[in-house]
Motif scaffolding. Structure first.
Motif, PDB file in Angstrom:
ATOM      1  N   MET A 324      12.995   1.660  10.202  1.00  0.00           N
ATOM      2  CA  MET A 324      13.301   1.611   8.770  1.00  0.00           C
ATOM      3  C   MET A 324      12.076   1.189   7.961  1.00  0.00           C
ATOM      4  O   MET A 324      11.726   1.819   6.947  1.00  0.00           O
ATOM      5  N   GLY A 325      11.392   0.135   8.401  1.00  0.00           N
ATOM      6  CA  GLY A 325      10.240  -0.362   7.664  1.00  0.00           C
ATOM      7  C   GLY A 325       9.104   0.631   7.597  1.00  0.00           C
ATOM      8  O   GLY A 325       8.517   0.873   6.528  1.00  0.00           O
ATOM      9  N   ILE A 326       8.772   1.248   8.732  1.00  0.00           N
ATOM     10  CA  ILE A 326       7.657   2.196   8.775  1.00  0.00           C
ATOM     11  C   ILE A 326       7.960   3.438   7.938  1.00  0.00           C
ATOM     12  O   ILE A 326       7.087   3.958   7.224  1.00  0.00           O
ATOM     13  N   MET A 327       9.198   3.930   7.981  1.00  0.00           N
ATOM     14  CA  MET A 327       9.543   5.113   7.190  1.00  0.00           C
ATOM     15  C   MET A 327       9.484   4.807   5.698  1.00  0.00           C
ATOM     16  O   MET A 327       9.051   5.651   4.894  1.00  0.00           O
ATOM     17  N   LEU A 328       9.897   3.612   5.285  1.00  0.00           N
ATOM     18  CA  LEU A 328       9.773   3.227   3.875  1.00  0.00           C
ATOM     19  C   LEU A 328       8.303   3.105   3.492  1.00  0.00           C
ATOM     20  O   LEU A 328       7.894   3.486   2.387  1.00  0.00           O
ATOM     21  N   GLY A 329       7.484   2.554   4.393  1.00  0.00           N
ATOM     22  CA  GLY A 329       6.057   2.451   4.127  1.00  0.00           C
ATOM     23  C   GLY A 329       5.404   3.811   3.977  1.00  0.00           C
ATOM     24  O   GLY A 329       4.575   4.029   3.078  1.00  0.00           O
ATOM     25  N   MET A 330       5.774   4.768   4.833  1.00  0.00           N
ATOM     26  CA  MET A 330       5.229   6.120   4.712  1.00  0.00           C
ATOM     27  C   MET A 330       5.707   6.792   3.423  1.00  0.00           C
ATOM     28  O   MET A 330       4.987   7.587   2.812  1.00  0.00           O
ATOM     29  N   GLY A 331       6.915   6.440   2.992  1.00  0.00           N
ATOM     30  CA  GLY A 331       7.435   6.993   1.740  1.00  0.00           C
ATOM     31  C   GLY A 331       6.596   6.581   0.546  1.00  0.00           C
ATOM     32  O   GLY A 331       6.237   7.414  -0.294  1.00  0.00           O
ATOM     33  N   VAL A 332       6.269   5.303   0.472  1.00  0.00           N
ATOM     34  CA  VAL A 332       5.482   4.840  -0.672  1.00  0.00           C
ATOM     35  C   VAL A 332       4.055   5.385  -0.604  1.00  0.00           C
ATOM     36  O   VAL A 332       3.438   5.689  -1.642  1.00  0.00           O
ATOM     37  N   MET A 333       3.515   5.556   0.596  1.00  0.00           N
ATOM     38  CA  MET A 333       2.195   6.163   0.731  1.00  0.00           C
ATOM     39  C   MET A 333       2.218   7.617   0.263  1.00  0.00           C
ATOM     40  O   MET A 333       1.283   8.098  -0.379  1.00  0.00           O
ATOM     41  N   THR A 334       3.287   8.336   0.578  1.00  0.00           N
ATOM     42  CA  THR A 334       3.418   9.723   0.137  1.00  0.00           C
ATOM     43  C   THR A 334       3.463   9.813  -1.381  1.00  0.00           C
ATOM     44  O   THR A 334       2.842  10.693  -1.989  1.00  0.00           O
ATOM     45  N   GLU A 335       4.185   8.889  -2.008  1.00  0.00           N
ATOM     46  CA  GLU A 335       4.322   8.916  -3.463  1.00  0.00           C
ATOM     47  C   GLU A 335       3.015   8.618  -4.183  1.00  0.00           C
ATOM     48  O   GLU A 335       2.817   9.044  -5.314  1.00  0.00           O
ATOM     49  N   THR A 336       2.122   7.883  -3.574  1.00  0.00           N
ATOM     50  CA  THR A 336       0.832   7.620  -4.216  1.00  0.00           C
ATOM     51  C   THR A 336      -0.106   8.819  -4.124  1.00  0.00           C
ATOM     52  O   THR A 336      -1.101   8.885  -4.854  1.00  0.00           O
TER      53      THR A 336
END
Length: 458
Positions: A324-336
């Motif tokens: 869960m944590g890593i997928m949320l982290g990749m999500g915010v990286m994608t949005e930037t």
């Protein structure tokens, strides 16, 4: 803001890679990356919203005046929840499959493995337990499958070095078996959910590479074992009282659990609903069968004793939080937008060759973490065409290389870390005795995958 988020990711990766030295749990690191990244984004994300989601933001305002509060509401409702939904779908699938494994295990549905390997012959024991691991992990979560096999092995094999060798073979078989089906590993599930692969093509491509990546190192490990192992046969495991399910009941439960999961790709193709819903459906049916078969036990004042060590029970929960944590982290990286820039730079440095990218990703996953490296590589590119189209070779390569490459060191996978803690295994011993063997299987699997690609495309 982008620099802060990138720094959080890099710092988190370093902590994950050195977790065996620092003692910091990687689940905690993954959750921190995910939560802190989105906190930073929502506090300073107005510029990204205006630049990347201008029309959606105007529609969201619907004539209301723009403000920092409205930006935060927009990020929450239109951006953040999308990534939460994707992560939650994977976690719910893991919850279902891990619970299915525990129900089957507590009812003795895996006892047939112990019966098959009632031998002191090292070849028969090694190949039987790893073959069972390879097959079961293709249908269930590979962490919990490895955990069950660890318990069986520890109850039988008494010599420490023999357990380390067989345990490493179990970890490899679990990862190899999980990587060639869409339901055997979270990475395959993510690729399938994103439309990057189809279930049948994915399995057809990766079955032979995964098979040889397991067989070759296992053959080499077998040469390090004596002809006859130091074996001690214990009594049947205690499950709360003297009542045990008979063979046909255990076979029925095993068929419902494993056979039901086989139906999930068909369920998804027919309904287009998330695969985790199919897994929950299988779990509910198995739960009803479990209560029907154990109704006398359910009414008694007994509690079933856990057969899996606490470290592995907690490990399952940690794995879900980590995902869960890593997928949320990749999500915010994608949005930037920074992941796209990183992908262009990496491909420029490596000459644009997906095979080289995948090879180095496999090596990196042995130091950092299989799931972390794989999800990062997947997040680099959208599903387009060519190498990155549906069933493109890039997705197959990342799944195979990170799964097998993560076994090159015992710290690359959650099951490998569990084995290291259980057996007090030193990384130097693993590097000397097992890494060369696993690397040989890794290279042979890559060669087979390349041969398949050439035959199919030329």
């Amino acid at each position: 803001m982008t620099l802060i988020i990138v720094f959080l990711l890099i710092f988190g990766y370093l902590l994950i890679a050195t977790g065996h030295l620092t003692g910091v749990n990687k689940a905690a690191i993954g959750m921190f990356i995910g939560t802190a990244g989105w906190v930073v984004y929502v506090c300073w994300g107005a510029d990204f919203v205006v630049k990347l989601h201008a029309q959606e933001y105007v529609d969201f305002l619907n004539g209301q005046p723009a403000s920092s509060e409205m930006v935060k509401y927009f990020i929450y409702e239109n951006i953040f929840l999308k990534y939460v939904g994707k992560a939650a779908a994977i976690v719910m699938f893991l919850v279902a499959t891990m619970t299915i494994v525990e129900i089957l295990n507590n009812n003795g549905c895996f006892d047939f493995i112990s019966e098959w390997i009632r031998t002191r012959n090292s070849k028969r024991l090694l190949w039987t337990i790893t073959l069972a691991t390879f097959i079961i992990s293709a249908n269930l979560d590979n962490l919990t499958t490895a955990a069950v096999m660890f318990v069986i092995m520890r109850n039988i094999v008494k010599k420490h070095q023999q357990r380390m060798l067989i345990g490493a073979a179990i970890v490899l078989a679990a990862n190899a078996g999980g990587c060639f089906t869409v339901i055997g590993d979270p990475i395959g599930l993510i690729l399938w959910g994103d439309g990057a692969i189809t279930a049948s093509r994915f399995s057809a491509y990766l079955f032979l590479p995964a098979l040889f990546a397991w067989i070759v190192p296992t053959m080499l490990i077998n040469h390090q074992l004596p002809d006859r192992l130091d074996i001690e046969w214990g009594v049947a495991p205690y499950r709360g009282n003297d009542t045990r399910l008979n063979r046909w009941q255990r076979a029925m439960m095993f068929l419902v659990g494993i056979g039901g999961l086989w139906f999930i790709p068909t369920f998804h193709n027919i309904t287009k609903l998330s695969p985790f819903l199919g897994a929950l459906c299988v779990l509910s049916v198995l739960w009803v069968v479990n209560e029907a078969f154990n109704r006398k036990l359910m009414q008694a004042d007994y509690s079933t004793g856990p057969r899996i060590p606490q470290v592995l029970q907690y490990g399952a929960i940690q794995q879900m939080l980590f995902v869960m944590g890593i997928m949320l982290g990749m999500g915010v990286m994608t949005e930037t937008g920074v992941l796209g820039d990183m992908a262009k730079w990496i491909f420029h440095v490596l000459g644009g060759h997906v095979w080289i990218v995948a090879f180095f990703s496999g090596i990196l996953s042995s130091f950092v973490d299989t799931f972390t490296v794989a999800i990062t590589n997947i997040s680099f590119f959208p599903v387009t065409d060519g190498y990155f189209g549906q069933n493109g070779i890039y997705w197959m390569l990342i799944s195979f290389c990170t799964s097998i490459g993560g076994c090159l060191l015992c710290v690359g996978t959650t099951s490998g870390i569990a084995l290291m803690k259980m057996e007090r295994m030193r990384i130097t011993w693993y590097l000397r005795n097992l890494t060369p063997k696993i690397f040989a299987g890794f290279i042979i699997g890559l060669v087979i995958l390349y041969a398949e690609y050439v035959l199919i495309n030329f």
